[in-house]
Design a protein around this motif. Structure first.
Motif, PDB file in Angstrom:
ATOM      1  N   CYS A  68     -95.566 -41.417  -0.457  1.00  0.00           N
ATOM      2  CA  CYS A  68     -95.359 -42.848  -0.701  1.00  0.00           C
ATOM      3  C   CYS A  68     -95.230 -43.653   0.599  1.00  0.00           C
ATOM      4  O   CYS A  68     -94.555 -43.237   1.537  1.00  0.00           O
ATOM      5  N   TYR A  69     -95.859 -44.840   0.600  1.00  0.00           N
ATOM      6  CA  TYR A  69     -95.828 -45.710   1.781  1.00  0.00           C
ATOM      7  C   TYR A  69     -94.397 -46.118   2.148  1.00  0.00           C
ATOM      8  O   TYR A  69     -94.058 -46.234   3.319  1.00  0.00           O
ATOM      9  N   GLY A  70     -93.550 -46.293   1.148  1.00  0.00           N
ATOM     10  CA  GLY A  70     -92.197 -46.756   1.442  1.00  0.00           C
ATOM     11  C   GLY A  70     -91.275 -45.655   1.927  1.00  0.00           C
ATOM     12  O   GLY A  70     -90.465 -45.877   2.831  1.00  0.00           O
ATOM     13  N   CYS A  71     -91.408 -44.479   1.357  1.00  0.00           N
ATOM     14  CA  CYS A  71     -90.386 -43.444   1.567  1.00  0.00           C
ATOM     15  C   CYS A  71     -90.933 -42.076   1.903  1.00  0.00           C
ATOM     16  O   CYS A  71     -90.150 -41.130   2.055  1.00  0.00           O
ATOM     17  N   GLY A  72     -92.224 -41.929   2.010  1.00  0.00           N
ATOM     18  CA  GLY A  72     -92.804 -40.597   2.145  1.00  0.00           C
ATOM     19  C   GLY A  72     -92.800 -40.080   3.572  1.00  0.00           C
ATOM     20  O   GLY A  72     -93.366 -40.712   4.470  1.00  0.00           O
ATOM     21  N   ALA A  73     -92.193 -38.924   3.750  1.00  0.00           N
ATOM     22  CA  ALA A  73     -92.234 -38.276   5.066  1.00  0.00           C
ATOM     23  C   ALA A  73     -93.666 -37.903   5.422  1.00  0.00           C
ATOM     24  O   ALA A  73     -93.993 -37.735   6.598  1.00  0.00           O
ATOM     25  N   LEU A  74     -94.518 -37.762   4.409  1.00  0.00           N
ATOM     26  CA  LEU A  74     -95.899 -37.321   4.639  1.00  0.00           C
ATOM     27  C   LEU A  74     -96.870 -38.487   4.835  1.00  0.00           C
ATOM     28  O   LEU A  74     -98.064 -38.282   4.944  1.00  0.00           O
ATOM     29  N   ASN A  75     -96.349 -39.731   4.853  1.00  0.00           N
ATOM     30  CA  ASN A  75     -97.221 -40.905   5.061  1.00  0.00           C
ATOM     31  C   ASN A  75     -97.028 -41.419   6.489  1.00  0.00           C
ATOM     32  O   ASN A  75     -96.020 -42.036   6.803  1.00  0.00           O
ATOM     33  N   PRO A  76     -98.008 -41.158   7.364  1.00  0.00           N
ATOM     34  CA  PRO A  76     -97.811 -41.514   8.783  1.00  0.00           C
ATOM     35  C   PRO A  76     -97.727 -43.019   9.023  1.00  0.00           C
ATOM     36  O   PRO A  76     -97.234 -43.455  10.067  1.00  0.00           O
ATOM     37  N   ASP A  92     -74.812 -36.253   3.118  1.00  0.00           N
ATOM     38  CA  ASP A  92     -75.844 -35.252   2.874  1.00  0.00           C
ATOM     39  C   ASP A  92     -77.101 -35.565   3.694  1.00  0.00           C
ATOM     40  O   ASP A  92     -77.284 -36.668   4.194  1.00  0.00           O
ATOM     41  N   ARG A  93     -77.942 -34.573   3.752  1.00  0.00           N
ATOM     42  CA  ARG A  93     -79.275 -34.716   4.366  1.00  0.00           C
ATOM     43  C   ARG A  93     -80.065 -35.735   3.520  1.00  0.00           C
ATOM     44  O   ARG A  93     -79.983 -35.714   2.281  1.00  0.00           O
ATOM     45  N   PRO A  94     -80.823 -36.640   4.157  1.00  0.00           N
ATOM     46  CA  PRO A  94     -81.580 -37.612   3.363  1.00  0.00           C
ATOM     47  C   PRO A  94     -82.490 -36.918   2.345  1.00  0.00           C
ATOM     48  O   PRO A  94     -83.125 -35.903   2.660  1.00  0.00           O
ATOM     49  N   LEU A  95     -82.539 -37.484   1.164  1.00  0.00           N
ATOM     50  CA  LEU A  95     -83.325 -36.888   0.077  1.00  0.00           C
ATOM     51  C   LEU A  95     -84.797 -36.769   0.456  1.00  0.00           C
ATOM     52  O   LEU A  95     -85.475 -35.817   0.080  1.00  0.00           O
ATOM     53  N   GLN A  96     -85.279 -37.773   1.211  1.00  0.00           N
ATOM     54  CA  GLN A  96     -86.711 -37.795   1.557  1.00  0.00           C
ATOM     55  C   GLN A  96     -87.085 -36.716   2.570  1.00  0.00           C
ATOM     56  O   GLN A  96     -88.273 -36.443   2.773  1.00  0.00           O
TER      57      GLN A  96
END
Lengths: 150, 150
Positions: free
Chosen positions: B13-21, B2-6
């Motif tokens: 989130c710093y660990g997993c967030g697509a929105l954290n550059p 599947d497409r990654p959940l994130q």
């Protein structure tokens, strides 16, 4: 308080190394019988919005506890880090961390750690994490002793 | 796979967030009954020279386990992340990680996690960390369920 240990013995570790330009640069100093670390996260070290990411908390705890094991070893053997690293190094064998309260991203995290038990190969370190005087996490780390370079 | 959940549910989130550059940008996908994460550390994510920093390993484990708890909850309730987050969120209550072997900084870390137990408020997640097919760390995380926005 003494000069931070990481300014005396400079290493490359992401968590605590003065020689790692990308790292967290934590600083640990003796404060009586405890090793103290005050550390300010960056605004982007968030997990859920407004709160410090659990992985970052675990990272700071990991390094600070390893320095606690090392510093206690140096105290007991009379080794000064000014002379360079001692003949042994410590690596993390296991880490248990209980998150009691979310830690706001604003303001310093304060870590207080001490050696709980010293065995032949393992040193057990306890660490408490505070924010604004409130205990927000407790941790126990087993540091495994190895000969330097092994 | 599947497409990654994130990539479906984008967070800060710093660990997993697509929105954290600035973050680690881990990606987790279902692989049968396990949630799989393959992640390449940067050269500066070292602890002792040549090996991945234990705090970074703990960070990747933390996020991947929380996504495992969330993904399992969505599977069981029939919720699709395409529709947005479910009505509950998960936060880390505790993390226990045993470091079995040092992980070389070169090459991917592979994490395989699954829910071990689901209680009313807590979900226990088990995670194994591999490098080059060798199991290098095992972890157990207690994820605590909270209502979204609470």
């Amino acid at each position: 308080m003494d000069r931070p240990l990481q300014d005396v013995l400079k290493v490359h570790c992401y968590g605590c190394g003065a020689l790692n330009p990308h790292g967290l640069h934590i600083k640990s100093s003796w404060d009586g019988e405890e090793l103290l670390c005050c550390w300010q996260p960056e605004p982007y070290h968030i997990g859920h919005p407004g709160y410090v990411y659990g992985g970052t908390i675990a990272s700071v705890v990991d390094c600070h506890c390893i320095w606690t094991a090392l510093a206690q070893h140096c105290r007991e053997t009379g080794h000064s880090l000014q002379e360079g690293p001692p003949a042994v190094m410590f690596v993390t064998g296991s880490l248990q961390i209980n998150y009691l309260k979310p830690i706001p991203i604003d303001g310093e995290m304060v870590l207080r750690a001490r050696v709980l038990e010293t065995g032949e190969r393992k040193t057990i370190v306890g660490c408490r994490v505070f924010h604004s005087g409130i205990e927000c996490a407790v941790a126990e780390l087993v540091a495994v002793r190895a000969k330097l370079g092994s």
